[in-house]
Design a protein around this motif. Structure first.
Motif, PDB file in Angstrom:
ATOM      1  N   THR A   3      67.802  31.401  76.841  1.00  0.00           N
ATOM      2  CA  THR A   3      68.237  30.730  75.629  1.00  0.00           C
ATOM      3  C   THR A   3      67.548  31.370  74.450  1.00  0.00           C
ATOM      4  OG1 THR A   3      66.424  29.191  75.664  1.00  0.00           O
ATOM      5  CG2 THR A   3      68.451  28.519  76.793  1.00  0.00           C
ATOM      6  N   GLN A   4      68.047  31.026  73.261  1.00  0.00           N
ATOM      7  CA  GLN A   4      67.369  31.520  72.068  1.00  0.00           C
ATOM      8  C   GLN A   4      66.750  30.321  71.369  1.00  0.00           C
ATOM      9  OE1 GLN A   4      69.364  34.106  69.516  1.00  0.00           O
ATOM     10  NE2 GLN A   4      70.387  35.174  71.141  1.00  0.00           N
ATOM     11  N   GLY A   5      65.669  29.840  71.907  1.00  0.00           N
ATOM     12  CA  GLY A   5      64.931  28.787  71.228  1.00  0.00           C
ATOM     13  C   GLY A   5      65.677  27.469  71.181  1.00  0.00           C
ATOM     14  N   LEU A   6      66.027  26.953  72.350  1.00  0.00           N
ATOM     15  CA  LEU A   6      66.730  25.680  72.334  1.00  0.00           C
ATOM     16  C   LEU A   6      65.839  24.532  71.899  1.00  0.00           C
ATOM     17  CD1 LEU A   6      69.045  25.830  75.416  1.00  0.00           C
ATOM     18  CD2 LEU A   6      69.618  25.800  73.012  1.00  0.00           C
ATOM     19  N   ASP A  91      63.471  52.952  61.834  1.00  0.00           N
ATOM     20  CA  ASP A  91      63.316  52.071  60.657  1.00  0.00           C
ATOM     21  C   ASP A  91      63.330  50.609  61.088  1.00  0.00           C
ATOM     22  OD1 ASP A  91      63.335  54.173  58.864  1.00  0.00           O
ATOM     23  OD2 ASP A  91      65.350  53.780  58.080  1.00  0.00           O
ATOM     24  N   GLU A  92      64.243  50.265  62.001  1.00  0.00           N
ATOM     25  CA  GLU A  92      64.347  48.856  62.430  1.00  0.00           C
ATOM     26  C   GLU A  92      63.033  48.429  63.099  1.00  0.00           C
ATOM     27  OE1 GLU A  92      66.746  47.658  61.064  1.00  0.00           O
ATOM     28  OE2 GLU A  92      68.520  48.913  61.218  1.00  0.00           O
ATOM     29  N   GLY A  93      62.458  49.323  63.903  1.00  0.00           N
ATOM     30  CA  GLY A  93      61.165  49.015  64.531  1.00  0.00           C
ATOM     31  C   GLY A  93      60.105  48.793  63.448  1.00  0.00           C
ATOM     32  N   ALA A 140      80.161  50.660  63.057  1.00  0.00           N
ATOM     33  CA  ALA A 140      80.440  49.263  62.683  1.00  0.00           C
ATOM     34  C   ALA A 140      79.142  48.478  62.477  1.00  0.00           C
ATOM     35  CB  ALA A 140      81.309  48.599  63.742  1.00  0.00           C
ATOM     36  N   ILE A 141      78.120  48.774  63.288  1.00  0.00           N
ATOM     37  CA  ILE A 141      76.851  48.047  63.105  1.00  0.00           C
ATOM     38  C   ILE A 141      76.254  48.395  61.739  1.00  0.00           C
ATOM     39  CG2 ILE A 141      74.453  47.850  63.921  1.00  0.00           C
ATOM     40  CD1 ILE A 141      75.449  47.970  66.753  1.00  0.00           C
ATOM     41  N   GLY A 142      76.213  49.692  61.422  1.00  0.00           N
ATOM     42  CA  GLY A 142      75.655  50.083  60.119  1.00  0.00           C
ATOM     43  C   GLY A 142      76.442  49.453  58.985  1.00  0.00           C
ATOM     44  N   PRO A 155      68.338  38.395  48.462  1.00  0.00           N
ATOM     45  CA  PRO A 155      67.721  37.210  47.851  1.00  0.00           C
ATOM     46  C   PRO A 155      66.324  36.912  48.414  1.00  0.00           C
ATOM     47  CG  PRO A 155      69.984  36.722  48.523  1.00  0.00           C
ATOM     48  CD  PRO A 155      69.640  38.063  49.096  1.00  0.00           C
ATOM     49  N   LEU A 156      66.049  37.374  49.649  1.00  0.00           N
ATOM     50  CA  LEU A 156      64.715  37.119  50.229  1.00  0.00           C
ATOM     51  C   LEU A 156      63.622  37.924  49.519  1.00  0.00           C
ATOM     52  CD1 LEU A 156      65.576  36.974  54.058  1.00  0.00           C
ATOM     53  CD2 LEU A 156      64.995  35.055  52.557  1.00  0.00           C
ATOM     54  N   CYS A 157      64.015  38.963  48.764  1.00  0.00           N
ATOM     55  CA  CYS A 157      63.020  39.701  47.965  1.00  0.00           C
ATOM     56  C   CYS A 157      62.441  38.779  46.888  1.00  0.00           C
ATOM     57  CB  CYS A 157      63.646  40.915  47.264  1.00  0.00           C
ATOM     58  SG  CYS A 157      64.338  42.131  48.371  1.00  0.00           S
ATOM     59  N   LEU A 212      80.232  37.714  60.696  1.00  0.00           N
ATOM     60  CA  LEU A 212      80.310  36.515  59.837  1.00  0.00           C
ATOM     61  C   LEU A 212      79.376  35.419  60.362  1.00  0.00           C
ATOM     62  CD1 LEU A 212      84.113  36.165  58.958  1.00  0.00           C
ATOM     63  CD2 LEU A 212      82.364  37.580  57.892  1.00  0.00           C
ATOM     64  N   MET A 213      79.205  35.388  61.694  1.00  0.00           N
ATOM     65  CA  MET A 213      78.331  34.363  62.291  1.00  0.00           C
ATOM     66  C   MET A 213      76.857  34.625  62.000  1.00  0.00           C
ATOM     67  SD  MET A 213      80.125  33.965  65.996  1.00  0.00           S
ATOM     68  CE  MET A 213      81.907  33.834  66.127  1.00  0.00           C
ATOM     69  N   MET A 214      76.524  35.883  61.691  1.00  0.00           N
ATOM     70  CA  MET A 214      75.114  36.223  61.405  1.00  0.00           C
ATOM     71  C   MET A 214      74.504  35.348  60.315  1.00  0.00           C
ATOM     72  SD  MET A 214      74.818  40.315  61.101  1.00  0.00           S
ATOM     73  CE  MET A 214      73.114  40.411  60.583  1.00  0.00           C
ATOM     74  N   PHE A 215      75.356  34.890  59.373  1.00  0.00           N
ATOM     75  CA  PHE A 215      74.838  34.120  58.234  1.00  0.00           C
ATOM     76  C   PHE A 215      74.403  32.716  58.625  1.00  0.00           C
ATOM     77  CE2 PHE A 215      77.316  37.518  56.445  1.00  0.00           C
ATOM     78  CZ  PHE A 215      76.532  37.948  55.384  1.00  0.00           C
ATOM     79  N   GLU A 221      76.311  22.125  58.789  1.00  0.00           N
ATOM     80  CA  GLU A 221      75.577  22.137  60.072  1.00  0.00           C
ATOM     81  C   GLU A 221      74.186  22.757  59.945  1.00  0.00           C
ATOM     82  OE1 GLU A 221      77.061  20.811  62.704  1.00  0.00           O
ATOM     83  OE2 GLU A 221      78.820  20.466  61.435  1.00  0.00           O
ATOM     84  N   SER A 222      73.881  23.317  58.797  1.00  0.00           N
ATOM     85  CA  SER A 222      72.620  24.059  58.649  1.00  0.00           C
ATOM     86  C   SER A 222      71.464  23.092  58.421  1.00  0.00           C
ATOM     87  CB  SER A 222      72.755  25.036  57.476  1.00  0.00           C
ATOM     88  OG  SER A 222      71.497  25.557  57.142  1.00  0.00           O
ATOM     89  N   VAL A 223      70.640  22.918  59.457  1.00  0.00           N
ATOM     90  CA  VAL A 223      69.593  21.893  59.381  1.00  0.00           C
ATOM     91  C   VAL A 223      68.476  22.248  58.397  1.00  0.00           C
ATOM     92  CG1 VAL A 223      69.863  20.764  61.614  1.00  0.00           C
ATOM     93  CG2 VAL A 223      68.563  22.877  61.502  1.00  0.00           C
ATOM     94  N   ILE A 233      62.656  29.476  49.659  1.00  0.00           N
ATOM     95  CA  ILE A 233      62.601  30.485  50.722  1.00  0.00           C
ATOM     96  C   ILE A 233      64.004  31.088  50.772  1.00  0.00           C
ATOM     97  CG2 ILE A 233      62.384  30.850  53.214  1.00  0.00           C
ATOM     98  CD1 ILE A 233      60.359  28.495  53.225  1.00  0.00           C
ATOM     99  N   LYS A 234      64.987  30.200  50.833  1.00  0.00           N
ATOM    100  CA  LYS A 234      66.386  30.635  50.716  1.00  0.00           C
ATOM    101  C   LYS A 234      66.837  30.375  49.285  1.00  0.00           C
ATOM    102  CE  LYS A 234      69.197  29.642  54.410  1.00  0.00           C
ATOM    103  NZ  LYS A 234      69.681  28.917  55.635  1.00  0.00           N
ATOM    104  N   ARG A 235      67.607  31.306  48.748  1.00  0.00           N
ATOM    105  CA  ARG A 235      68.098  31.132  47.370  1.00  0.00           C
ATOM    106  C   ARG A 235      69.569  30.737  47.348  1.00  0.00           C
ATOM    107  NH1 ARG A 235      64.431  31.791  42.853  1.00  0.00           N
ATOM    108  NH2 ARG A 235      62.538  32.519  43.836  1.00  0.00           N
ATOM    109  N   VAL A 287      76.313  31.807  72.313  1.00  0.00           N
ATOM    110  CA  VAL A 287      75.400  32.963  72.223  1.00  0.00           C
ATOM    111  C   VAL A 287      73.965  32.460  72.027  1.00  0.00           C
ATOM    112  CG1 VAL A 287      74.782  35.019  70.892  1.00  0.00           C
ATOM    113  CG2 VAL A 287      77.187  34.549  71.365  1.00  0.00           C
ATOM    114  N   LEU A 288      73.809  31.453  71.160  1.00  0.00           N
ATOM    115  CA  LEU A 288      72.464  30.908  70.926  1.00  0.00           C
ATOM    116  C   LEU A 288      71.871  30.276  72.188  1.00  0.00           C
ATOM    117  CD1 LEU A 288      72.864  31.551  67.966  1.00  0.00           C
ATOM    118  CD2 LEU A 288      72.080  29.281  67.392  1.00  0.00           C
ATOM    119  N   LYS A 289      72.767  29.748  73.052  1.00  0.00           N
ATOM    120  CA  LYS A 289      72.282  29.128  74.301  1.00  0.00           C
ATOM    121  C   LYS A 289      71.934  30.178  75.337  1.00  0.00           C
ATOM    122  CE  LYS A 289      75.317  25.260  74.320  1.00  0.00           C
ATOM    123  NZ  LYS A 289      76.384  24.707  75.138  1.00  0.00           N
TER     124      LYS A 289
END
Ligand code: FAQ
Length: 335
Positions: A3-6, A91-93, A140-142, A155-157, A212-215, A221-223, A233-235, A287-289
């Motif tokens: 899981t991803q942090g259930l 770079d990602e590392g 496509a990933i790039g 915005p996180l900057c 689109l789901m990445m956001f 639903e965003s707790v 923290i979020k703008r 996917v999160l599960k």
């Protein structure tokens, strides 16, 4: 296990202990005035926890995010493409390393964070649980994944927490190069042979909806959004950033001569935005599960890498210990 942090903790409203009320008011006033909060400043416990959660999930995403593209390093179609891809994955590392350091300023250790990832207690971005069966997926990933990442991260900057905001400045510069290299791969493929163009289209079909789901979930639903926005923290909300990404990306797809895989996609003259069909949130939550196409593979790869790196960590600790002894007792001094 996968899981991803259930064990997600919904954000409860921040309540101050009576003796903290004044501190809390001062803290919020500083945030409201766009002052940066630094590591040694007083901060509410919930603010610290939210930052550790978000920054560490972000760091894990960068590290797990090396895997889908890393899959193509040995098979890149030319020396130039290979060199660029190696640099991009490195770079990602590096982004993961800056972000773990930013999280450490909040009093959590890198070992703890790594353990949370490897045990399945911590989440990482849903997007990295999708496969990369063709070279076009690197494009496509790039183009899409780094494109979405930039939209979310610029915005996180300006995030209220100084160490996170500063790390994001450099990360965004690098992500912007990543986005361009992805778009350039898509451009070459879509102007190439019919088979290459078809490969680019199939890859857009695979990556559009997951991007689109990445956001994150819709605003209703965003707790965490409401509190994270009060803390700056979020703008912007998840839906606002998603819409900005759609509006910026659809014309790029048109330029490439590719079709966005959404029959309901339509420019809305009245709102000045694109309308889209519904996002399949069942897929996102699956996917999160841990039930995405590659969750198990990704976690197995990270665990194997951690295991294989044991001797490096042990050697680094032994070297540091020897160095500490040598500087405590310089040559010629009695022990
Ligand atoms: N995947 O209440 P919200 C990249 C979780 S880096 C998995 O809206 P929040 C670079 C969320 O954690 C990509 N989980 O949460 C690259 C929460 O669960 P929790 C990563 C997700 O935090 C490119 C629950 O759902 N970027 O791509 C996702 O306010 C190419 C409720 O959600 C960042 O991490 C998701 N997509 O907003 C690398 C940016 N979305 O923690 C390699 C920083 C939501 O309660 C190759 N993070 N969840 O158990 C953020 O901006 C925010 O954390 C959001 C989520 C917007 C992701």
């Amino acid at each position: 296990m996968y899981t991803q942090g259930l064990d997600s903790h919904g954000q409860r409203p921040v309540e101050a202990r009576p003796d903290e009320t004044h501190l809390l008011e001062r803290f919020q006033a500083r945030v409201d005035q766009d002052e940066r909060i630094e590591a040694k400043d007083w901060m509410p416990d919930a603010y610290r926890k939210t930052l550790v959660r978000q920054i560490s999930q972000h760091a894990h995403s960068e590290i797990v995010g090396m895997l889908p593209e890393g899959n193509w390093i040995t098979r890149a179609p030319s020396l130039r493409r290979k060199a660029v891809l190696i640099a991009k994955v490195q770079d990602e590392g590096g982004h993961g390393a800056y972000l773990y350091s930013a999280a450490e300023t909040l009093g959590v250790s890198r070992e703890e964070l790594t353990e949370q990832l490897l045990s399945g207690a911590a989440k990482y971005s849903s997007i990295f649980n999708y496969p990369t069966p063709t070279w076009a997926d690197v494009g496509a990933i790039g183009w899409l994944v780094d494109g979405a990442a930039i939209m979310n991260q610029i915005p996180l900057c300006r995030c209220s927490y100084g160490p996170y905001a500063r790390a994001m400045v450099r990360i965004c510069k690098e992500e912007s190069f990543h986005q361009r290299q992805g778009f350039e791969i898509m451009l070459s493929l879509s102007r190439g042979t019919p088979a290459q163009k078809e490969m680019a289209q199939a890859s857009l079909n695979r990556w559009w909806w997951p991007s689109l789901m990445m956001f994150g979930p819709g605003d209703a639903e965003s707790v965490h959004s409401a509190q994270s926005m009060r803390w700056k923290i979020k703008r912007f909300s998840n839906d606002e950033l998603r819409q900005r990404f759609i509006d910026a990306t659809v014309p790029q797809a048109q330029f490439l001569g590719l079709s966005v895989p959404d029959p309901a996609l339509k420019w809305n003259e009245a709102t000045g935005h694109y309308d889209t069909g519904p996002i399949d949130w069942t897929e996102f939550f699956e996917v999160l599960k841990g039930n995405g196409p590659c969750n198990r593979e990704r976690m197995a790869a990270r665990r194997a890498a951690h295991e294989a790196g044991t001797w490096v960590r042990e050697a680094a600790v032994a070297h540091a210990a020897r160095h500490a002894t040598a500087s405590a007792h310089p040559a010629g001094e009695a022990a």
